[in-house]
Design a protein around this motif. Sequence first.
Motif, PDB file in Angstrom:
ATOM      1  N   ALA A 126       0.855  -1.075   0.107  1.00 44.94           N
ATOM      2  CA  ALA A 126      -0.082   0.074   0.061  1.00 44.94           C
ATOM      3  C   ALA A 126       0.801   1.289  -0.042  1.00 44.94           C
ATOM      4  O   ALA A 126       2.056   1.133   0.366  1.00 44.94           O
ATOM      5  CB  ALA A 126      -0.935   0.041   1.306  1.00 44.94           C
ATOM      6  N   GLY A 127       0.469   2.381  -0.627  1.00 43.73           N
ATOM      7  CA  GLY A 127       1.211   3.512  -0.736  1.00 43.73           C
ATOM      8  C   GLY A 127       0.224   4.534  -1.032  1.00 43.73           C
ATOM      9  O   GLY A 127      -1.103   4.321  -0.890  1.00 43.73           O
ATOM     10  N   ARG A 128       1.082   5.637  -1.448  1.00 40.09           N
ATOM     11  CA  ARG A 128       0.230   6.934  -1.950  1.00 40.09           C
ATOM     12  C   ARG A 128       0.877   7.280  -3.300  1.00 40.09           C
ATOM     13  O   ARG A 128       2.178   6.979  -3.678  1.00 40.09           O
ATOM     14  CB  ARG A 128       0.588   8.123  -0.986  1.00 40.09           C
ATOM     15  N   GLY A 157      -7.094  12.180  -0.295  1.00 40.27           N
ATOM     16  CA  GLY A 157      -6.379  11.134   0.820  1.00 40.27           C
ATOM     17  C   GLY A 157      -6.271   9.463   0.348  1.00 40.27           C
ATOM     18  O   GLY A 157      -6.147   9.017   1.405  1.00 40.27           O
ATOM     19  N   ALA A 158      -6.847   9.471  -0.805  1.00 40.64           N
ATOM     20  CA  ALA A 158      -6.965   7.730  -1.084  1.00 40.64           C
ATOM     21  C   ALA A 158      -5.596   7.395  -1.133  1.00 40.64           C
ATOM     22  O   ALA A 158      -4.723   8.030  -1.637  1.00 40.64           O
ATOM     23  CB  ALA A 158      -7.900   7.669  -2.252  1.00 40.64           C
ATOM     24  N   ARG A 159      -5.540   6.017  -0.778  1.00 43.13           N
ATOM     25  CA  ARG A 159      -4.344   5.652  -0.952  1.00 43.13           C
ATOM     26  C   ARG A 159      -4.409   4.552  -1.973  1.00 43.13           C
ATOM     27  O   ARG A 159      -5.584   4.450  -2.784  1.00 43.13           O
ATOM     28  CB  ARG A 159      -4.020   4.497   0.287  1.00 43.13           C
ATOM     29  N   VAL A 160      -3.258   3.976  -2.443  1.00 43.53           N
ATOM     30  CA  VAL A 160      -3.213   3.257  -3.678  1.00 43.53           C
ATOM     31  C   VAL A 160      -2.522   1.695  -3.251  1.00 43.53           C
ATOM     32  O   VAL A 160      -1.669   1.788  -2.398  1.00 43.53           O
ATOM     33  CB  VAL A 160      -2.496   3.642  -4.899  1.00 43.53           C
ATOM     34  N   VAL A 161      -2.422   1.035  -4.209  1.00 44.83           N
ATOM     35  CA  VAL A 161      -1.667  -0.474  -4.180  1.00 44.83           C
ATOM     36  C   VAL A 161      -0.747  -0.389  -5.154  1.00 44.83           C
ATOM     37  O   VAL A 161      -1.216  -0.348  -6.506  1.00 44.83           O
ATOM     38  CB  VAL A 161      -2.740  -1.787  -4.201  1.00 44.83           C
ATOM     39  N   THR A 194      -0.017   0.556 -10.576  1.00 44.76           N
ATOM     40  CA  THR A 194      -0.500   1.317  -9.423  1.00 44.76           C
ATOM     41  C   THR A 194      -2.037   1.248  -9.429  1.00 44.76           C
ATOM     42  O   THR A 194      -2.687   1.554 -10.486  1.00 44.76           O
ATOM     43  CB  THR A 194      -0.013   2.728  -9.447  1.00 44.76           C
ATOM     44  N   ALA A 237      -6.905   1.951  -4.106  1.00 44.16           N
ATOM     45  CA  ALA A 237      -7.047   1.057  -3.044  1.00 44.16           C
ATOM     46  C   ALA A 237      -8.595   1.027  -2.672  1.00 44.16           C
ATOM     47  O   ALA A 237      -9.027   1.561  -1.567  1.00 44.16           O
ATOM     48  CB  ALA A 237      -6.205   1.394  -1.623  1.00 44.16           C
ATOM     49  N   ALA A 253      -8.345  -3.011  -1.897  1.00 38.15           N
ATOM     50  CA  ALA A 253      -7.721  -2.499  -0.593  1.00 38.15           C
ATOM     51  C   ALA A 253      -6.901  -3.431   0.369  1.00 38.15           C
ATOM     52  O   ALA A 253      -6.163  -3.311   1.142  1.00 38.15           O
ATOM     53  CB  ALA A 253      -8.807  -1.722   0.135  1.00 38.15           C
TER      54      ALA A 253
END
Length: 245
Positions: free
Chosen positions: A108-110, A121-125, A150, A153, A158
């Motif tokens: 997980a990351g940004r 504010g959403a994160r990504v995988v 990328t 999430a 998620a």
Amino acid sequence: MTGTPGRRVRLKHERISSELAREIRSGRLRRGARLPGEVALAERFGVSRTTVRAALAELSEDGLIATRTGKGSYVLYDGEPLDNPQGWARALASRGVDSRVRVLSVVAGRAPELAAHLPDGARVVVVERVRELAGPDGTPARPISYERATLPAVGPLADLPTRGLTGSLSAELVAAGLAADHGEQRAACRRLGEREAALLGRDVGTWFLHTCRTSLTAQDSLVERVESLLDPEHFELSLTFGSDA
């Protein structure tokens, strides 16, 4: 929630793809025939075009249909086009290429560079993989590509870093209800850095084809961004075009 205990309730796009699959397998819809447009299918099933696209992506994943666009860029492997909606693994296998994918990491990351296509504010995988050709007679497999995907999430994506990736990314996107409507692909040549060279079993500074494909929904939300380093002995990029008339 009602329904048969222990039985998973199918999503809308799964019900649609199942119905269309029955029509194709029964011969009502001939394999290779052009399906009704997204608008017509959306009206028929009383759903959004996004849901229809997810259903069509699932049919493509199952090899029942092949989607094509009038214009665009396509990656070729030994001169043959790879069907991105179908997934490279299956596309290569259909051409008799014995390959495998080695997953390096799922974290997980940004992604600040993709903020315009993500909720605040959403994160990504981020999924890193190396694709390899199976070696003949037990010889070591030869890496032919490095891929960094990328994904947003959202939904079942998620928890991908926790459960790991065991199937195709195409199937994961379908399960999350994500279907590409448009996007862009860029290509260039660049030299391998130290880590990339080590992963691909090449010398530092070796030239590879570098592609970056960003796929978006009709609402401009991220579906996936895939950066690939491709062995130019096998891969090339083809651009198709035509009249708007």
